[in-house]
Design a protein around this motif. Structure first.
Motif, short mmCIF file in Angstrom:
data_model
loop_
_atom_site.label_atom_id
_atom_site.label_comp_id
_atom_site.label_asym_id
_atom_site.label_seq_id
_atom_site.Cartn_x
_atom_site.Cartn_y
_atom_site.Cartn_z
N SER A 40 0.85 -1.19 0.00
CA SER A 40 0.00 0.00 0.00
C SER A 40 0.89 1.23 0.00
N VAL A 41 0.27 2.38 -0.28
CA VAL A 41 0.98 3.66 -0.27
C VAL A 41 0.27 4.58 0.71
N GLU A 42 1.01 5.11 1.63
CA GLU A 42 0.41 5.94 2.67
C GLU A 42 -0.32 7.14 2.05
N GLY A 43 -1.55 7.35 2.50
CA GLY A 43 -2.33 8.48 2.03
C GLY A 43 -3.08 8.24 0.73
N VAL A 44 -2.95 7.04 0.15
CA VAL A 44 -3.62 6.71 -1.11
C VAL A 44 -4.55 5.52 -0.87
N THR A 45 -5.77 5.62 -1.33
CA THR A 45 -6.74 4.54 -1.16
C THR A 45 -6.26 3.28 -1.86
N GLY A 46 -6.27 2.17 -1.14
CA GLY A 46 -5.80 0.91 -1.68
C GLY A 46 -6.92 -0.10 -1.87
N TYR A 47 -6.81 -0.92 -2.91
CA TYR A 47 -7.79 -1.95 -3.20
C TYR A 47 -7.07 -3.29 -3.36
N HIS A 48 -7.84 -4.37 -3.27
CA HIS A 48 -7.25 -5.70 -3.36
C HIS A 48 -6.81 -6.03 -4.77
N ASP A 49 -7.59 -5.63 -5.77
CA ASP A 49 -7.24 -5.95 -7.15
C ASP A 49 -7.74 -4.86 -8.08
N ILE A 50 -7.37 -4.98 -9.34
CA ILE A 50 -7.66 -3.93 -10.31
C ILE A 50 -9.16 -3.82 -10.60
N ALA A 51 -9.88 -4.95 -10.59
CA ALA A 51 -11.31 -4.89 -10.86
C ALA A 51 -12.03 -4.10 -9.77
N GLU A 52 -11.68 -4.35 -8.52
CA GLU A 52 -12.27 -3.61 -7.40
C GLU A 52 -11.93 -2.13 -7.49
N MET A 53 -10.68 -1.83 -7.82
CA MET A 53 -10.23 -0.45 -7.93
C MET A 53 -10.97 0.28 -9.05
N ALA A 54 -11.06 -0.35 -10.23
CA ALA A 54 -11.71 0.30 -11.37
C ALA A 54 -13.19 0.55 -11.13
N ALA A 55 -13.82 -0.35 -10.38
CA ALA A 55 -15.25 -0.21 -10.11
C ALA A 55 -15.54 0.85 -9.05
N ALA A 56 -14.61 1.04 -8.12
CA ALA A 56 -14.89 1.89 -6.96
C ALA A 56 -14.32 3.30 -7.06
N CYS A 57 -13.28 3.48 -7.89
CA CYS A 57 -12.56 4.76 -7.88
C CYS A 57 -12.57 5.39 -9.27
N PRO A 58 -12.93 6.67 -9.39
CA PRO A 58 -12.87 7.34 -10.70
C PRO A 58 -11.41 7.47 -11.17
N LEU A 59 -11.11 6.85 -12.28
CA LEU A 59 -9.75 6.83 -12.82
C LEU A 59 -9.77 7.15 -14.30
N ASP A 60 -8.61 7.60 -14.80
CA ASP A 60 -8.41 7.80 -16.24
C ASP A 60 -7.44 6.77 -16.83
#
Length: 306
Positions: A40-60
């Protein structure tokens, strides 16, 4: 261009050593999230995998720093979510995977960037320019490093699809395919594979560049000073690239040395590709690795442990 909201996938050694500093220094990117099973990176929201991250966090966009074995599925998940994708080297486990990702990126109208960080070393561009009008007589490539120092405990690198010594060796091939004025072809290879492992710890490859012989030596067991060098004999003398391409010596000239900015240049290139709606996918270094594996005589050596 607005700031790119970036997700970083795989928080391991290469991400911490290179990607995180380069992202932090580039105003075109904001690190919005990470995906990793263990880091993980301090101060940055972390997810278990890329699918979870892409679904939960607005990204470009996403940058993938995971081992090549699972890279295809991760990249395809990102592309299908409409995200631009930057791939660490090697871009995937197979050439077919890379071709499929390139086609998927075209269909989704997103950028796909298969990176070769060693091409961004300070001496590579001037070496290519100097060699462009020279007759190549011979090439010698020596890439020798300590697996325990650079890949401590990374069992995947000696497993099937891990590339073994070709994981660092492909950096040399990425430089060679960039600077030499003619295509490279593999003629013969030998690989030393430890008992119980699937990928080699050492390799010798005979290639051709036009009519010029190319000798390649890869070694993953070199302790002490590390060797990352390419020498090119030409009709105008010998060009030498040392320290992974960062130190250039031309005939009759003083040695040129500049600071390491490889990953800074990669992220600048990624931002440019996104802004212009382009992709950059060059598989020549990986194709040479594939050819070497197809042609190689495999020799079983003593077992190896980290």
């Amino acid at each position: 261009m607005e700031t790119v909201r970036l997700g970083l996938v795989g928080i391991g050694k290469i991400a911490r050593d290179q990607h995180l500093p380069a992202i932090a220094a580039n105003p075109d990117f904001t690190l919005a999230a990470t995906a990793s099973r263990h880091g993980s990176v301090e101060g940055v929201t972390g997810y278990h995998d890329i699918a979870e991250m892409a679904a939960a966090c607005p990204l470009d966009a996403v940058s993938l720093c995971t081992p090549p074995g699972g890279r295809y599925e991760q990249a395809l998940t990102a592309i299908e979510a409409g995200l631009h994708v930057m791939l660490e080297k090697p871009p995937a486990a197979t050439l077919s995977h890379v071709a499929a990702l390139e086609a998927a990126a075209r269909r989704a109208n997103v950028t796909l960037f298969a990176t070769w960080h060693s091409r961004e070393a300070a001496g590579v561009a001037p070496a290519r320019a100097w060699l462009s009008d020279k007759k190549i007589n011979a090439v010698r490539i020596d890439w020798r490093e300590d697996i325990r120092r650079w890949h401590p405990g990374q069992e995947w690198i000696l497993a099937a699809g891990g590339f073994g010594v070709f994981d660092p060796g492909i950096n040399a091939l990425s430089i060679a395919t960039q600077i030499l004025p003619e295509e490279l072809f593999v003629e013969h290879a030998t690989m030393d594979v430890p008992a119980g492992r699937a990928s080699p710890l050492a390799a010798s490859i005979a290639m051709r560049c036009g009519e010029a012989p190319v000798r390649v030596e890869f070694d993953f067991l070199q302790t002490g000073p590390q060797t990352w060098s390419i020498e090119v004999d030409t009709d105008a003398g010998t060009l030498s690239l040392a320290m992974g391409g960062s130190v250039l010596t031309l005939p009759g000239e003083e040695q040129r040395t500049e600071p390491d900015r490889e990953y800074a240049r990669l992220y600048a290139r990624f931002a440019e590709l996104i802004a212009t709606g382009q992709s950059d996918v060059d598989v020549r270094p990986m194709r040479l690795v594939s050819d070497a594996f197809l042609l190689a005589e495999r020799r079983t050596t003593d077992s190896f442990s980290f």
